[in-house]
Design a protein around this motif. Structure first.
Motif, PDB file in Angstrom:
ATOM      1  N   ALA A 197      19.921  75.324 119.185  1.00  0.00           N
ATOM      2  CA  ALA A 197      20.782  75.657 118.054  1.00  0.00           C
ATOM      3  C   ALA A 197      21.817  76.693 118.482  1.00  0.00           C
ATOM      4  O   ALA A 197      21.540  77.588 119.273  1.00  0.00           O
ATOM      5  N   GLN A 198      23.021  76.564 117.957  1.00  0.00           N
ATOM      6  CA  GLN A 198      24.120  77.472 118.307  1.00  0.00           C
ATOM      7  C   GLN A 198      24.035  78.756 117.494  1.00  0.00           C
ATOM      8  O   GLN A 198      23.696  78.728 116.313  1.00  0.00           O
ATOM      9  N   ARG A 199      24.338  79.877 118.127  1.00  0.00           N
ATOM     10  CA  ARG A 199      24.397  81.152 117.403  1.00  0.00           C
ATOM     11  C   ARG A 199      25.777  81.273 116.772  1.00  0.00           C
ATOM     12  O   ARG A 199      26.785  81.316 117.478  1.00  0.00           O
ATOM     13  N   PRO A 200      25.867  81.345 115.461  1.00  0.00           N
ATOM     14  CA  PRO A 200      27.172  81.334 114.795  1.00  0.00           C
ATOM     15  C   PRO A 200      27.919  82.651 114.969  1.00  0.00           C
ATOM     16  O   PRO A 200      27.324  83.701 115.227  1.00  0.00           O
ATOM     17  N   GLU A 201      29.208  82.589 114.793  1.00  0.00           N
ATOM     18  CA  GLU A 201      30.048  83.800 114.793  1.00  0.00           C
ATOM     19  C   GLU A 201      29.858  84.514 113.465  1.00  0.00           C
ATOM     20  O   GLU A 201      29.822  83.892 112.399  1.00  0.00           O
ATOM     21  N   PHE A 202      29.741  85.840 113.522  1.00  0.00           N
ATOM     22  CA  PHE A 202      29.532  86.579 112.281  1.00  0.00           C
ATOM     23  C   PHE A 202      30.070  88.000 112.432  1.00  0.00           C
ATOM     24  O   PHE A 202      30.406  88.457 113.526  1.00  0.00           O
ATOM     25  N   SER A 203      30.150  88.693 111.304  1.00  0.00           N
ATOM     26  CA  SER A 203      30.586  90.089 111.297  1.00  0.00           C
ATOM     27  C   SER A 203      29.739  90.852 110.291  1.00  0.00           C
ATOM     28  O   SER A 203      29.213  90.283 109.326  1.00  0.00           O
ATOM     29  N   LEU A 204      29.584  92.163 110.546  1.00  0.00           N
ATOM     30  CA  LEU A 204      28.871  93.039 109.626  1.00  0.00           C
ATOM     31  C   LEU A 204      29.858  94.043 109.056  1.00  0.00           C
ATOM     32  O   LEU A 204      30.613  94.662 109.802  1.00  0.00           O
ATOM     33  N   LEU A 205      29.830  94.212 107.764  1.00  0.00           N
ATOM     34  CA  LEU A 205      30.740  95.116 107.070  1.00  0.00           C
ATOM     35  C   LEU A 205      29.943  96.194 106.355  1.00  0.00           C
ATOM     36  O   LEU A 205      29.027  95.887 105.584  1.00  0.00           O
ATOM     37  N   VAL A 206      30.241  97.452 106.645  1.00  0.00           N
ATOM     38  CA  VAL A 206      29.608  98.570 105.951  1.00  0.00           C
ATOM     39  C   VAL A 206      30.473  98.942 104.753  1.00  0.00           C
ATOM     40  O   VAL A 206      31.683  99.120 104.873  1.00  0.00           O
ATOM     41  N   GLU A 207      29.878  99.046 103.604  1.00  0.00           N
ATOM     42  CA  GLU A 207      30.605  99.366 102.378  1.00  0.00           C
ATOM     43  C   GLU A 207      29.927 100.543 101.689  1.00  0.00           C
ATOM     44  O   GLU A 207      28.714 100.468 101.404  1.00  0.00           O
ATOM     45  N   PRO A 208      30.625 101.648 101.389  1.00  0.00           N
ATOM     46  CA  PRO A 208      32.028 101.882 101.691  1.00  0.00           C
ATOM     47  C   PRO A 208      32.231 102.205 103.164  1.00  0.00           C
ATOM     48  O   PRO A 208      31.284 102.608 103.847  1.00  0.00           O
ATOM     49  N   PRO A 209      33.451 102.061 103.687  1.00  0.00           N
ATOM     50  CA  PRO A 209      33.691 102.317 105.107  1.00  0.00           C
ATOM     51  C   PRO A 209      33.525 103.779 105.498  1.00  0.00           C
ATOM     52  O   PRO A 209      33.314 104.086 106.660  1.00  0.00           O
ATOM     53  N   ALA A 210      33.608 104.695 104.534  1.00  0.00           N
ATOM     54  CA  ALA A 210      33.410 106.121 104.811  1.00  0.00           C
ATOM     55  C   ALA A 210      32.339 106.657 103.869  1.00  0.00           C
ATOM     56  O   ALA A 210      32.184 106.191 102.747  1.00  0.00           O
ATOM     57  N   GLY A 211      31.580 107.628 104.328  1.00  0.00           N
ATOM     58  CA  GLY A 211      30.509 108.185 103.517  1.00  0.00           C
ATOM     59  C   GLY A 211      29.200 107.461 103.749  1.00  0.00           C
ATOM     60  O   GLY A 211      29.074 106.623 104.638  1.00  0.00           O
ATOM     61  N   ASP A 212      28.201 107.798 102.948  1.00  0.00           N
ATOM     62  CA  ASP A 212      26.894 107.169 103.098  1.00  0.00           C
ATOM     63  C   ASP A 212      26.981 105.689 102.763  1.00  0.00           C
ATOM     64  O   ASP A 212      27.572 105.306 101.748  1.00  0.00           O
TER      65      ASP A 212
END
Length: 284
Positions: A197-212
């Protein structure tokens, strides 16, 4: 780690997906900042004061957009790039690090009680906004959206920048993060993988970008997948496991956050063939 098939919503309409995502964002109401070695107590400098109204009850709200060199500087973006971004279908692709303060009661010029919020952005970026009305409008817009998401508000977009006032009330100290957190971390398939099986392309997003961090959002590209019924998703405390049957994609990743598994939500967009997994982060 247990499998929860209910995390996968079958063929949600875009409006339903947005409503579900907003419900997750509203869970941030009332969170108290915690001590962190990467944070610092600062007293921001006044910048500009924006007057608007709540909807639909038309209560006065003032947004104090302040400045500080301690707040991380957002990515470099030109005016042409900002215009193109605002005209695109996803203007949220450019995120401005900011600190959103707690609401405080003040008195307006008519001696009437009103609510004020303090928003702190990077000082250098604030100066750029002062020189270009387009950047100023953009930072006001993202400030209003940030307050709406955090405090379950609906604010009018018919705002007014006060000419003779840079701040309503008194400037108070705030505890903000001093270390810049990656907004988006692009992760590519590991070299030398021999899995069928192929490992898909992905991204991780932290919300909010600043602060905890309040949310960890995974966006996984799954070209060729037509329905969520072919997906098996498993969300653990610090792990995400996805399989697209039959042996089309396989993803198994660990991340440095502690996740609220029962409150996580996944949505598959059959048009873009992207799976979005929104995972609330447990406060440290």
């Amino acid at each position: 780690m247990t499998t929860d098939s209910s995390l996968l919503s079958s063929e949600l309409e875009l409006q339903q997906q947005e409503e579900l995502y907003q419900q997750l964002l509203l869970q941030t109401v009332g969170k108290i900042p915690t001590e962190n070695p990467d944070s610092k107590v600062i007293r921001p400098q006044p910048g500009l004061c924006v007057k608007t109204l709540t909807e639909p009850d038309k209560q006065k709200v003032f947004v104090n957009i302040c400045q500080s060199p301690v707040v991380p500087l957002p990515p470099e973006i030109s005016r042409d790039e900002l215009v193109e971004l605002l005209q695109s279908e996803d203007p949220s692709g450019f995120r401005v690090p900011m600190s959103l303060g707690e609401p405080h009661t003040e008195t307006d010029n008519n001696s009437q009680a009103c609510t004020a919020y303090d928003v702190i952005i990077n000082q250098e970026f604030f100066q750029k906004c002062q020189k270009d009305p387009l950047f100023q409008q953009f930072v006001i817009l993202v400030s209003l959206e940030g307050l709406e998401n955090k405090y379950n508000l609906e604010l009018s977009r018919d705002w007014k920048v006060l000419k003779n006032r840079k701040f309503l009330g008194s400037v108070s100290e705030q505890n903000i993060r001093t270390q810049r957190r990656p907004v988006i971390q692009e992760l590519q398939p590991e070299a030398g993988s021999t899995a069928a099986a192929q490992r898909p392309e992905f991204s991780l997003l932290v919300e909010p970008p600043a602060g905890d961090p309040e949310f960890l959002i995974a966006e996984i590209k799954l070209p060729g997948v037509r329905s969520s019924r072919s997906l098996v998703l498993d969300v653990g405390e610090d792990r995400l496991l996805l399989t697209a049957r039959p042996s089309l994609y396989s993803l198994d990743i660990f991340h440095p956050f502690l996740i609220e598994q029962q409150s996580s939500v996944a949505q598959f967009n059959s048009s873009t063939q992207i799976l979005t997994v929104t995972m609330p982060v447990v406060s440290s």
